[in-house]
Scaffold this motif. Structure first.
Motif, PDB file in Angstrom:
ATOM      1  N   UNK A  60       8.185  -4.937   3.940  1.00 46.22           N
ATOM      2  CA  UNK A  60       8.303  -3.994   5.057  1.00 46.22           C
ATOM      3  C   UNK A  60       8.668  -2.583   4.592  1.00 46.22           C
ATOM      4  N   UNK A  61       9.664  -2.461   3.710  1.00 48.53           N
ATOM      5  CA  UNK A  61      10.084  -1.119   3.305  1.00 48.53           C
ATOM      6  C   UNK A  61       8.958  -0.400   2.563  1.00 48.53           C
ATOM      7  N   UNK A  62       8.148  -1.144   1.797  1.00 46.01           N
ATOM      8  CA  UNK A  62       7.005  -0.537   1.113  1.00 46.01           C
ATOM      9  C   UNK A  62       5.941  -0.108   2.117  1.00 46.01           C
ATOM     10  N   UNK A  63       5.743  -0.899   3.157  1.00 44.25           N
ATOM     11  CA  UNK A  63       4.785  -0.521   4.201  1.00 44.25           C
ATOM     12  C   UNK A  63       5.224   0.772   4.886  1.00 44.25           C
ATOM     13  N   UNK A  66       4.945   3.657   1.962  1.00 46.03           N
ATOM     14  CA  UNK A  66       3.676   3.912   1.289  1.00 46.03           C
ATOM     15  C   UNK A  66       2.482   3.985   2.251  1.00 46.03           C
ATOM     16  N   UNK A  67       2.599   3.375   3.407  1.00 46.11           N
ATOM     17  CA  UNK A  67       1.499   3.382   4.373  1.00 46.11           C
ATOM     18  C   UNK A  67       1.804   4.318   5.544  1.00 46.11           C
ATOM     19  N   UNK A  68       2.983   4.162   6.159  1.00 44.29           N
ATOM     20  CA  UNK A  68       3.374   5.041   7.261  1.00 44.29           C
ATOM     21  C   UNK A  68       3.828   6.402   6.736  1.00 44.29           C
ATOM     22  N   UNK A  75      13.253   5.738   6.915  1.00 41.57           N
ATOM     23  CA  UNK A  75      12.937   4.354   7.271  1.00 41.57           C
ATOM     24  C   UNK A  75      14.210   3.545   7.453  1.00 41.57           C
ATOM     25  N   UNK A  76      15.169   3.726   6.530  1.00 45.30           N
ATOM     26  CA  UNK A  76      16.442   3.019   6.655  1.00 45.30           C
ATOM     27  C   UNK A  76      17.202   3.422   7.900  1.00 45.30           C
ATOM     28  N   UNK A 188      -1.453  -3.447  -3.072  1.00 44.35           N
ATOM     29  CA  UNK A 188      -0.881  -2.163  -2.655  1.00 44.35           C
ATOM     30  C   UNK A 188      -1.868  -1.298  -1.867  1.00 44.35           C
ATOM     31  N   UNK A 189      -2.488  -1.877  -0.833  1.00 41.76           N
ATOM     32  CA  UNK A 189      -3.352  -1.109   0.061  1.00 41.76           C
ATOM     33  C   UNK A 189      -2.878  -1.291   1.495  1.00 41.76           C
ATOM     34  N   UNK A 190      -3.319  -0.377   2.375  1.00 41.78           N
ATOM     35  CA  UNK A 190      -2.964  -0.494   3.790  1.00 41.78           C
ATOM     36  C   UNK A 190      -3.394  -1.846   4.350  1.00 41.78           C
ATOM     37  N   UNK A 191      -4.619  -2.270   4.035  1.00 39.13           N
ATOM     38  CA  UNK A 191      -5.123  -3.532   4.553  1.00 39.13           C
ATOM     39  C   UNK A 191      -4.256  -4.704   4.100  1.00 39.13           C
ATOM     40  N   UNK A 192      -3.817  -4.682   2.843  1.00 34.29           N
ATOM     41  CA  UNK A 192      -3.002  -5.785   2.328  1.00 34.29           C
ATOM     42  C   UNK A 192      -1.678  -5.890   3.090  1.00 34.29           C
ATOM     43  N   UNK A 193      -1.030  -4.751   3.311  1.00 36.40           N
ATOM     44  CA  UNK A 193       0.243  -4.769   4.040  1.00 36.40           C
ATOM     45  C   UNK A 193       0.030  -5.158   5.507  1.00 36.40           C
ATOM     46  N   UNK A 194      -1.042  -4.672   6.117  1.00 34.16           N
ATOM     47  CA  UNK A 194      -1.296  -5.012   7.515  1.00 34.16           C
ATOM     48  C   UNK A 194      -1.625  -6.494   7.676  1.00 34.16           C
TER      49      UNK A 194
END
Length: 434
Positions: A60-63, A66-68, A75-76, A188-194
């Motif tokens: 979640x924190x990486x999303x 790195x994505x948002x 974020x914290x 490490x892509x948007x699709x992977x995190x989503x």
């Protein structure tokens, strides 16, 4: 007395307890639990759900960063604000589950959490994070309270031991979810995190589908003169819940200050952070049930807190001594400290399960679980990053020794607080063994 009295004409009160032998036997039958089949259903449902939770917790924190494209600090902050809002519903929804039946309320919450989880893929800024996370954590806090009450009804006389098995199952599910998340993090892509987020959303629906196999659990009768929100008025219970909430800080020690301590103050290799979490997970999976089996009474629950404090007094100084030794020795100290800390964690979890159930009236288990969770969230989760970083990272070795002493004093102080709470328990309903 811990519970105030009220006008018996309140429309929100259930009928008074039938004190006839037939009525008492009926209540005892309800408290005995619907059987081992229902326990397997709840454990399987929980296992599936926690695989998804492990996927989200790890990534979640990486999303968010790195994505948002939020900073780690924002974020914290967003999650902290959302967390404070999220704990507010637990007592209210817990009371609803006690009055309407925990199975149906939990089913509704699982569906709601599926929607809120999927909504994370729609956020684009800080405001969106706070809004979605607040709704998600609100539903999650309520679900934790209701699931605690549901486990009490299903577990019957062995409810605390059943919670220990559920906790071991939870740790196993999170471990599997973490491995799945590691693959997506490597991509490490948007699709992977989503896909991780949406996969977690699906696990809520699967969990709900499994939970439909549970029978409806009739609400237990309430005393005729009891007010609503008795958990909020129960001063001795809240005194214990506050002590438990402060002790809950221990769950964050291995997650927040220790990685920072290892990387910035010791000669231990960075991979030892993962070693610590692996040790913690394996010990919880294989030994939580064994420790919990020996904590089945209020007196044993109080002593479990004392035992936890003693192990934390050992673990914190061991971790604090790591900067004074070379890398290989630091790894050994880390392993020993993690074993001691996790052993304390097992005792604390077992004690909190037993006391959280046995100090609460049978007809209001979910409401009391919500109150217990509220203090744990406020004192042990929301404040943990600031307090533990200040004490253990900024405070250095002295801080680690002080933290161990704090946990010991807290564990010892819990014993008289628990005895006080036990003396003030009204005997509304018979226990299953009576």
């Amino acid at each position: 007395m811990a519970f105030a009295t009220a006008d018996t004409d309140s429309p929100h009160l259930a009928p008074a307890v039938d004190a006839s032998p037939r009525g008492l036997r009926a209540v005892a039958d309800r408290l005995s639990g619907p059987g081992p089949g229902s326990q397997r259903v709840l454990m399987t449902s929980t296992f599936v759900n926690t695989i998804g939770n492990g996927m989200f917790m790890t990534s979640s924190i990486l999303y968010f960063t790195r994505v948002v494209h939020l900073s780690a600090a924002r974020a914290g902050l967003g999650l902290t604000v959302a967390g404070v809002v999220g704990v507010s519903a637990a007592v209210f929804i817990g009371d609803l589950a006690d009055r309407r039946g925990p199975r149906e309320v939990q089913l509704a919450l699982l569906v709601l959490m599926s929607v809120t989880m999927a909504s994370y893929v729609l956020i684009h800024d800080f405001a969106g994070l706070v809004l979605v996370a607040a709704l998600d954590l609100l539903a999650n806090g309520a679900s934790n309270a209701v699931r605690g009450g549901l486990a009490r009804r299903i577990g019957g006389e062995g409810a605390a031991a059943f919670r220990s098995r559920l906790r071991a199952t939870t740790n196993a599910g999170i471990a599997i979810g973490t491995l799945v998340a590691a693959c997506a993090i490597e991509v490490d892509t948007r699709l992977a995190y989503e896909l991780l987020i949406l996969g977690n959303a699906v696990t809520f629906l699967i969990s709900a589908a499994m939970l439909r196999r549970l029978p409806h659990l009739e609400p237990l009768p309430r005393p005729a003169r009891e007010r609503r929100w008795s958990a909020a008025r129960d001063v001795p219970f809240n005194a214990w819940a506050i002590a438990n909430g402060l002790m809950t800080l221990q769950y964050q020690v291995l997650l927040i200050p220790l990685p920072l301590w290892i990387v910035s103050h010791t000669h231990a290799p960075r991979w030892s952070v993962a070693l610590c979490l692996l040790i913690n997970t394996l010990i919880c999976v294989f030994f939580q049930v064994r420790v919990g089996a020996g904590v089945t009474t209020i007196a044993q629950g109080a002593r479990a807190f004392r035992n936890a404090g003693c192990f934390f007094l050992i673990s914190c100084p061991l971790l604090g001594l790591m900067p004074d030794v070379p890398g290989w020795a630091a790894v050994l100290l880390l392993a020993a400290g993690c074993v001691a800390h996790t052993t304390g964690e097992l005792w604390h979890a077992s004690g909190s399960f037993t006391l959280g159930y046995d100090l609460a009236p049978e007809h209001a288990q979910s409401q009391y679980q919500g109150m217990q969770g509220l203090w744990s969230s406020l004192l042990g989760t929301s404040l943990a990053p600031a307090i533990l970083t200040l004490i253990c990272v900024d405070g250095g070795q002295v801080g680690w020794f002080a933290l161990g002493g704090f946990f010991l004093v807290l564990g010892l102080a819990t014993i008289p607080v628990t005895h006080w709470a036990e003396r003030t328990r009204p005997r509304y309903l018979p226990r299953p063994s009576e």
